[in-house]
Design an enzyme around this catalytic site. Structure first.
Site, PDB file in Angstrom:
ATOM      1  N   HIS A  40       0.828  -1.206   0.000  1.00 40.84           N
ATOM      2  CA  HIS A  40       0.000   0.000   0.000  1.00 40.84           C
ATOM      3  C   HIS A  40       0.866   1.261   0.000  1.00 40.84           C
ATOM      4  O   HIS A  40       0.719   2.139  -0.855  1.00 40.84           O
ATOM      5  CB  HIS A  40      -0.914  -0.039   1.234  1.00 40.84           C
ATOM      6  CG  HIS A  40      -1.834   1.126   1.364  1.00 40.84           C
ATOM      7  ND1 HIS A  40      -3.175   1.047   1.070  1.00 40.84           N
ATOM      8  CD2 HIS A  40      -1.634   2.400   1.785  1.00 40.84           C
ATOM      9  CE1 HIS A  40      -3.752   2.218   1.287  1.00 40.84           C
ATOM     10  NE2 HIS A  40      -2.832   3.061   1.726  1.00 40.84           N
ATOM     11  N   GLU A  41       1.771   1.346   0.967  1.00 40.00           N
ATOM     12  CA  GLU A  41       2.573   2.565   1.114  1.00 40.00           C
ATOM     13  C   GLU A  41       3.560   2.746  -0.038  1.00 40.00           C
ATOM     14  O   GLU A  41       3.851   3.871  -0.440  1.00 40.00           O
ATOM     15  CB  GLU A  41       3.308   2.570   2.458  1.00 40.00           C
ATOM     16  CG  GLU A  41       2.398   2.551   3.685  1.00 40.00           C
ATOM     17  CD  GLU A  41       1.377   3.680   3.726  1.00 40.00           C
ATOM     18  OE1 GLU A  41       1.561   4.698   3.031  1.00 40.00           O
ATOM     19  OE2 GLU A  41       0.366   3.534   4.450  1.00 40.00           O
TER      20      GLU A  41
END
Length: 600
Positions: A389-390
């Site tokens: 995600h990041e």
């Protein structure tokens, strides 16, 4: 044996971020701070002169770019250092100094918008002809000037600015009320053991296999909110009233129009989301029925919604394995995309493990030298998804910064969650393709289903609640605790159906949601998720052409409005199609989960 959490000085440098890439020392940071402190004086030298000549206007706009880059470095460095160890007062102080310099510069720049609006159209066109370098800023200037209908006189603008701090009062009061003042009684488990209930412990308690404990925690937290429901209703009413005041003052048709105009989002995007979810309630009702069946309950209650329907599968994923899995999962994105991912892995963009005093959670900060990603990696499935995600955010920032001039390098909140969630969707599809163990597969599908429930359905329900309370206020209707509870109860029944008991305690959940103070923010979680699901499926289906479009989108910054950027990637968020397609996938996953559970 409990694992010892190291202090920052004990952290292995290879698992910490290379903050020295921004400033090699604090002394260099302080030297740049002194430069930043001269910005207000430099800015004020342009006051009253922006319409004088093309050269003056260009010089001012270039100064704006220079200031943005320097403040990005100053605040980015200080805040990253502060987040390494939040108990260190040195970097808290440096963050505060950087913020003070930014505020002073913003105050000195207050003349900018009125002066830009005052330049006659024919004069501005002449400036573009005289100074070709000014053409770079045409879109930026056009966007400012398009707001002309909502810009007031100098005296009125000063009055609104003076009311700004007062307008933040509902959010400030709510934060103090919810975070500082409310205390919840302990919850008790099946054996009579007490468990503290806080904002931090509540969701983990809702995941417990002990139903007695879940019910007790549920009654604890909502019992307290119910006791203060009239206060909570008064705070929320103050919030919607201040939104209406500002929307009316700036001559917007509604609070919704005012909120979405800042990101150039048509209001139909918001209402289409709600309409599309309304048309696709059946899969949610199926999911509720499946949850009830798999939990083997005579009655499903609201406190049964978070506990896993597939028992924990023993999953421990070392960080190095997680990196490799994420890299493998993103193979459909092509070599150039994965080269950026590998660059982040190899060159310490990521601060990996928890240490004493480190900021909790996870985030990506898109500094111009390169992005920085904070994790608190713990070896869980969720930790691996957080890494994917990041790094999606990080690559989005990297590509926008690399491909856009400073003035267009930032991207809208509306598209921010697309890149991160697309990475997650590709990771999930990879895991499902490569998993042969039926129980592990069921565990993964359960994880995916919960993302749909909590992101697409739940956030849309929040969005509908927020829209309705603002509309009621705009019609002159009062918002009482009783009317808010009634509305929230109706929405829960609409979204979850007849297969679950809508416990009366849930009626006051609206009082626990801080996002209702973020001004029509939550819908973006659902639209972003839908867009990401659609993009990931297109990438897997079409390959290179879809990847090329997607990377162009990631490289776009704010060089076009968000809807246009996404349309270029192959997703039209001005229609209901991406939402409908995402919910069809949700329905397909429920079918597969039903089959897996019958076979196991």
């Amino acid at each position: 044996m409990e694992k010892k959490i190291p202090v920052r000085s004990e952290a292995d440098p290879k698992y910490t971020w290379a903050i020295e890439d921004v400033y090699a020392s604090d002394d260099l940071w302080h030297a740049d701070l002194e430069k930043a402190r001269s910005f207000p004086q430099q800015v004020e030298a342009y006051k009253g002169k922006l319409g004088e000549s093309a050269q003056t206007l260009l010089s001012f706009l270039r100064l704006g770019d220079e200031m943005n880059v320097l403040f990005d470095n100053l605040y980015g460095y200080a805040q990253r250092k502060s987040d390494e160890d939040t108990t260190n007062p040195t970097y808290q102080g440096m963050s505060s100094q950087a913020m003070s310099a930014m505020v002073a510069t913003d105050a000195a720049s207050s003349f900018e918008t009125p002066e830009l609006l005052a330049i006659p159209e024919e004069t501005l066109e002449q400036f573009y002809q005289e100074e070709p370098a000014l053409e770079l800023y045409r879109l930026c200037l056009t966007r400012i000037r398009e707001k002309r209908a909502h810009i007031l006189s100098d005296a009125e603008e000063k009055l609104l600015a003076a009311a700004g701090e007062m307008s933040q009062s509902p959010d400030t009061i709510y934060s103090m009320f919810g975070d500082a003042d409310l205390k919840f009684p302990d919850a008790f488990d099946n054996d009579g053991n007490a468990h503290p209930v806080t904002h931090g412990t509540y969701i983990p308690l809702m995941h417990s296999q002990d139903r007695v404990l879940r019910k007790s925690a549920f009654e604890s937290i909502y019992g307290v909110y119910s006791a203060f429901r009239n206060t909570a209703a008064a705070i929320l009413t103050a919030q919607v009233k201040q939104l209406k005041f500002h929307a009316d003052a700036r001559k917007y048709e509604s609070t919704l129009h005012a909120a979405l105009d800042s990101n150039h989002i048509p209001t139909e995007v918001y209402t289409n989301l709600i309409d599309a979810v309304h048309q696709n309630m059946a899969p949610m009702y199926r999911y509720v029925a499946l949850r009830k069946k798999l939990l083997n309950l005579n009655e499903l209650h609201m406190y049964d919604l978070y506990t896993p329907i597939v028992g924990d599968v023993d999953i421990n994923i070392p960080y190095e394995e997680a990196k490799q899995t994420v890299y493998d999962a993103l193979a459909p994105m092509g070599d150039s995309y994965r080269a950026i991912l590998q660059e982040g892995f190899d060159n310490r963009w990521i601060d990996v493990y928890e240490n004493v005093g480190k900021c909790s959670g996870a985030y990506s900060a898109g500094l111009r030298v390169h992005p920085y990603v904070l994790l608190n990696y713990s070896g869980t499935l969720d930790s691996m998804f957080t890494l994917a995600h990041e790094m999606g955010h990080a690559i989005h920032s990297y590509l926008s910064n690399k491909n856009q001039p400073v003035v267009y390098s930032g991207y809208s909140i509306f598209v921010a969650e697309v890149a991160s969630t697309c990475n997650e969707a590709l990771l999930m599809q990879h895991l499902l393709r490569t998993t042969t163990d039926k129980r592990r597969r069921a565990y993964l599908i359960n994880y995916f289903l919960e993302q749909f429930r909590t992101t697409l359905y739940r956030q849309t329900m929040f969005a509908e609640f927020e829209l309705e309370i603002n509309r009621r206020n705009e019609r002159g209707e009062s918002l009482t605790a009783a009317s808010l509870n009634e509305l929230y109860h109706e929405l829960n029944h609409q979204y979850f159906g007849d297969g679950i008991v809508i416990d009366s305690e849930i009626d006051v959940e609206w009082a626990r949601i801080p996002h209702f103070y973020y001004d029509y923010y939550v819908y973006q979680y659902a639209t972003g998720y839908s867009a990401a699901i659609a993009l990931s499926r297109r990438i897997l289906k079409e390959g290179e052409p879809a990847v090329k479009d997607y990377i162009n989108f990631l490289s776009g910054g704010c060089s076009a409005d968000p809807i246009t950027l996404l349309r270029g990637a192959g997703v039209d968020m001005a229609t209901t199609q991406p939402i409908t397609e995402a919910l069809q996938l949700f329905d397909e996953l429920i079918t597969e989960m039903e089959q897996l559970m019958e076979e196991s």
